[in-house]
Design a protein around this motif. Structure first.
Motif, PDB file in Angstrom:
ATOM      1  N   GLU A  19     -15.678  -5.373  -5.867  1.00 12.19           N
ATOM      2  CA  GLU A  19     -14.657  -5.059  -4.864  1.00 12.19           C
ATOM      3  C   GLU A  19     -13.355  -4.575  -5.494  1.00 12.19           C
ATOM      4  OE1 GLU A  19     -14.130  -8.637  -2.638  1.00 12.19           O
ATOM      5  OE2 GLU A  19     -15.995  -8.415  -1.501  1.00 12.19           O
ATOM      6  N   GLY A  20     -13.279  -4.632  -6.818  1.00 10.85           N
ATOM      7  CA  GLY A  20     -12.062  -4.193  -7.500  1.00 10.85           C
ATOM      8  C   GLY A  20     -11.025  -5.275  -7.646  1.00 10.85           C
ATOM      9  N   ARG A  21     -11.423  -6.528  -7.407  1.00 16.56           N
ATOM     10  CA  ARG A  21     -10.461  -7.632  -7.546  1.00 16.56           C
ATOM     11  C   ARG A  21      -9.969  -7.717  -8.993  1.00 16.56           C
ATOM     12  NH1 ARG A  21     -10.974 -12.091  -3.608  1.00 16.56           N
ATOM     13  NH2 ARG A  21     -12.197 -11.292  -1.856  1.00 16.56           N
ATOM     14  N   GLY A  22      -8.662  -7.953  -9.136  1.00 16.97           N
ATOM     15  CA  GLY A  22      -8.074  -8.070 -10.467  1.00 16.97           C
ATOM     16  C   GLY A  22      -7.966  -6.749 -11.195  1.00 16.97           C
ATOM     17  N   GLN A  23      -8.093  -5.662 -10.465  1.00 19.49           N
ATOM     18  CA  GLN A  23      -8.054  -4.331 -11.075  1.00 19.49           C
ATOM     19  C   GLN A  23      -6.998  -3.468 -10.388  1.00 19.49           C
ATOM     20  OE1 GLN A  23     -12.177  -2.729 -11.242  1.00 19.49           O
ATOM     21  NE2 GLN A  23     -12.830  -4.823 -10.828  1.00 19.49           N
ATOM     22  N   GLY A  24      -6.564  -2.426 -11.110  1.00 22.15           N
ATOM     23  CA  GLY A  24      -5.582  -1.503 -10.558  1.00 22.15           C
ATOM     24  C   GLY A  24      -4.156  -1.921 -10.883  1.00 22.15           C
ATOM     25  N   VAL A  25      -3.226  -1.036 -10.557  1.00 17.61           N
ATOM     26  CA  VAL A  25      -1.791  -1.305 -10.738  1.00 17.61           C
ATOM     27  C   VAL A  25      -1.059  -0.845  -9.485  1.00 17.61           C
ATOM     28  CG1 VAL A  25      -1.861  -1.107 -13.260  1.00 17.61           C
ATOM     29  CG2 VAL A  25      -1.423   0.933 -11.859  1.00 17.61           C
ATOM     30  N   GLY A  26       0.176  -1.320  -9.347  1.00 20.79           N
ATOM     31  CA  GLY A  26       0.999  -0.906  -8.220  1.00 20.79           C
ATOM     32  C   GLY A  26       0.335  -1.175  -6.890  1.00 20.79           C
ATOM     33  N   SER A  27       0.342  -0.169  -6.029  1.00 18.90           N
ATOM     34  CA  SER A  27      -0.229  -0.325  -4.690  1.00 18.90           C
ATOM     35  C   SER A  27      -1.744  -0.446  -4.719  1.00 18.90           C
ATOM     36  CB  SER A  27       0.173   0.864  -3.809  1.00 18.90           C
ATOM     37  OG  SER A  27      -0.358   2.071  -4.327  1.00 18.90           O
ATOM     38  N   LYS A  28      -2.380  -0.092  -5.838  1.00 16.77           N
ATOM     39  CA  LYS A  28      -3.843  -0.113  -5.940  1.00 16.77           C
ATOM     40  C   LYS A  28      -4.390  -1.447  -6.434  1.00 16.77           C
ATOM     41  CE  LYS A  28      -4.026   4.242  -4.779  1.00 16.77           C
ATOM     42  NZ  LYS A  28      -4.518   4.631  -3.442  1.00 16.77           N
ATOM     43  N   TYR A  29      -3.504  -2.342  -6.880  1.00 18.89           N
ATOM     44  CA  TYR A  29      -3.982  -3.614  -7.422  1.00 18.89           C
ATOM     45  C   TYR A  29      -4.530  -4.515  -6.324  1.00 18.89           C
ATOM     46  CZ  TYR A  29      -4.033  -8.243  -9.522  1.00 18.89           C
ATOM     47  OH  TYR A  29      -4.435  -9.481  -9.942  1.00 18.89           O
ATOM     48  N   LYS A  30      -5.623  -5.214  -6.645  1.00 19.44           N
ATOM     49  CA  LYS A  30      -6.213  -6.187  -5.722  1.00 19.44           C
ATOM     50  C   LYS A  30      -6.246  -7.559  -6.391  1.00 19.44           C
ATOM     51  CE  LYS A  30      -9.253  -2.948  -3.273  1.00 19.44           C
ATOM     52  NZ  LYS A  30     -10.663  -2.652  -2.875  1.00 19.44           N
ATOM     53  N   PRO A  31      -5.578  -8.556  -5.827  1.00 21.41           N
ATOM     54  CA  PRO A  31      -5.595  -9.897  -6.432  1.00 21.41           C
ATOM     55  C   PRO A  31      -7.018 -10.453  -6.501  1.00 21.41           C
ATOM     56  CG  PRO A  31      -3.997  -9.750  -4.637  1.00 21.41           C
ATOM     57  CD  PRO A  31      -4.808  -8.514  -4.575  1.00 21.41           C
ATOM     58  N   TRP A  32      -7.262 -11.275  -7.522  1.00 23.18           N
ATOM     59  CA  TRP A  32      -8.572 -11.904  -7.626  1.00 23.18           C
ATOM     60  C   TRP A  32      -8.810 -12.878  -6.472  1.00 23.18           C
ATOM     61  CZ3 TRP A  32     -12.826 -10.914 -10.300  1.00 23.18           C
ATOM     62  CH2 TRP A  32     -13.828 -11.886 -10.350  1.00 23.18           C
ATOM     63  N   LEU A  33      -7.791 -13.632  -6.111  1.00 23.57           N
ATOM     64  CA  LEU A  33      -7.908 -14.603  -5.023  1.00 23.57           C
ATOM     65  C   LEU A  33      -6.990 -14.222  -3.872  1.00 23.57           C
ATOM     66  CD1 LEU A  33      -7.917 -17.957  -7.050  1.00 23.57           C
ATOM     67  CD2 LEU A  33      -9.886 -16.822  -6.003  1.00 23.57           C
TER      68      LEU A  33
END
Length: 280
Positions: A19-33
């Motif tokens: 799902e992309g959790r924990g990946q990306g930066v800025g507006s694209k980042y998705k928290p792991w939890l």
């Protein structure tokens, strides 16, 4: 929103990664939890960030207060919360090496992916640098088990030569956090959707003149402007919060903002703007 099943196994970890959790930066980042993934006892917050333009998932009031401090700082340019310590095998190896139990899911008894509360991108004179901060109450640091888990986290980031540290309530300026909490929803003009930009400029001039020249409470000045300008009640105070949030009104942000008291501006923005407009 219904809470998800709070169990962890390899299938869940694989799904989070896909799902992309924990990946990306800025507006694209998705928290792991996400807040719906964790029991929060009513202290969780979802809040749209100024710097990232995305919703942040904060799992305690202490995290929220620290987040506000980061939002206000001009040198912070990205905030990533609930950052995963991957691969899992690495934290498992650290725990085994130092002889402590790795955190496990209480239901499945399988090891969980540990997280760091904040990875922060700090602007420097040349380039940027990343700092890592975990948020704990001073009371929590008296727990041996908490200290053990923090040691795993510390060694994980040390191996990456990252600036890691612990922040408690003693390092968070509470007045600043409360002030940012009050103005945070009003940073952008879009946040004042009921009035136009030209109206905001008109209200700004009227409010600023009164705040600078009169020793009245901010609330009474704002209410009087609402009445005289034919505005809906509360618009004037919303614009005042907008002006503080975007630093059009410079104040001592470490002093409590109380709308029932006069607001002290450190400079008259109308005079400053006139001087800038006359240059050239």
């Amino acid at each position: 929103m219904a809470k998800r099943k709070r169990t962890t196994n390899q299938a869940v970890i694989d799904r989070f990664i896909s799902e992309g959790r924990g990946q990306g930066v800025g507006s694209k980042y998705k928290p792991w939890l996400l807040i719906q993934d964790v029991a929060s006892q009513g202290l969780a917050n979802r809040i749209k960030g100024w710097k990232t333009n995305r919703v942040h998932h904060l799992h305690s009031n202490l995290e929220l207060n620290y987040f506000y401090v980061l939002e206000w700082s001009p040198i912070i340019c990205d905030i990533r919360e609930q950052y995963p310590l991957l691969p899992l095998e690495e934290t498992l190896a650290i725990a085994e090496q130092i002889g402590i139990s790795h955190p496990k899911d209480p239901k499945t008894q399988e090891p969980i992916v540990m997280t760091t509360d904040f990875v922060i991108t700090v602007r420097q004179k040349i380039g940027v640098i990343e700092h890592v901060r975990t948020i704990k109450s001073a009371k929590d640091l008296q727990s041996e088990r908490t200290v053990q888990k923090l040691e795993i986290e510390r060694q994980y980031w040390q191996s990456r030569d990252m600036n890691w540290g612990i922040v408690t309530e003693h390092e968070i300026p509470e007045r600043l956090a409360r002030n940012i909490d009050w103005v945070h929803p009003f940073l952008n003009v879009e946040d004042l959707s009921t009035i136009s930009e030209s109206e905001i400029r008109r209200i700004t001039t009227a409010l600023t003149l009164r705040v600078v020249e009169e020793h009245e409470s901010l609330a009474s000045i704002a209410a009087d402007c609402d009445d005289k300008l034919g505005l809906e009640p509360g618009i004037g105070l919303s614009v005042a919060r907008h002006l503080i949030a975007n630093r059009s009104w410079l104040i001592d942000i470490n002093k409590s903002i109380n709308p029932s008291e006069p607001l002290v501006l450190l400079a008259n923005p109308l005079v400053v703007n006139q001087k800038l407009g006359g240059v050239g």
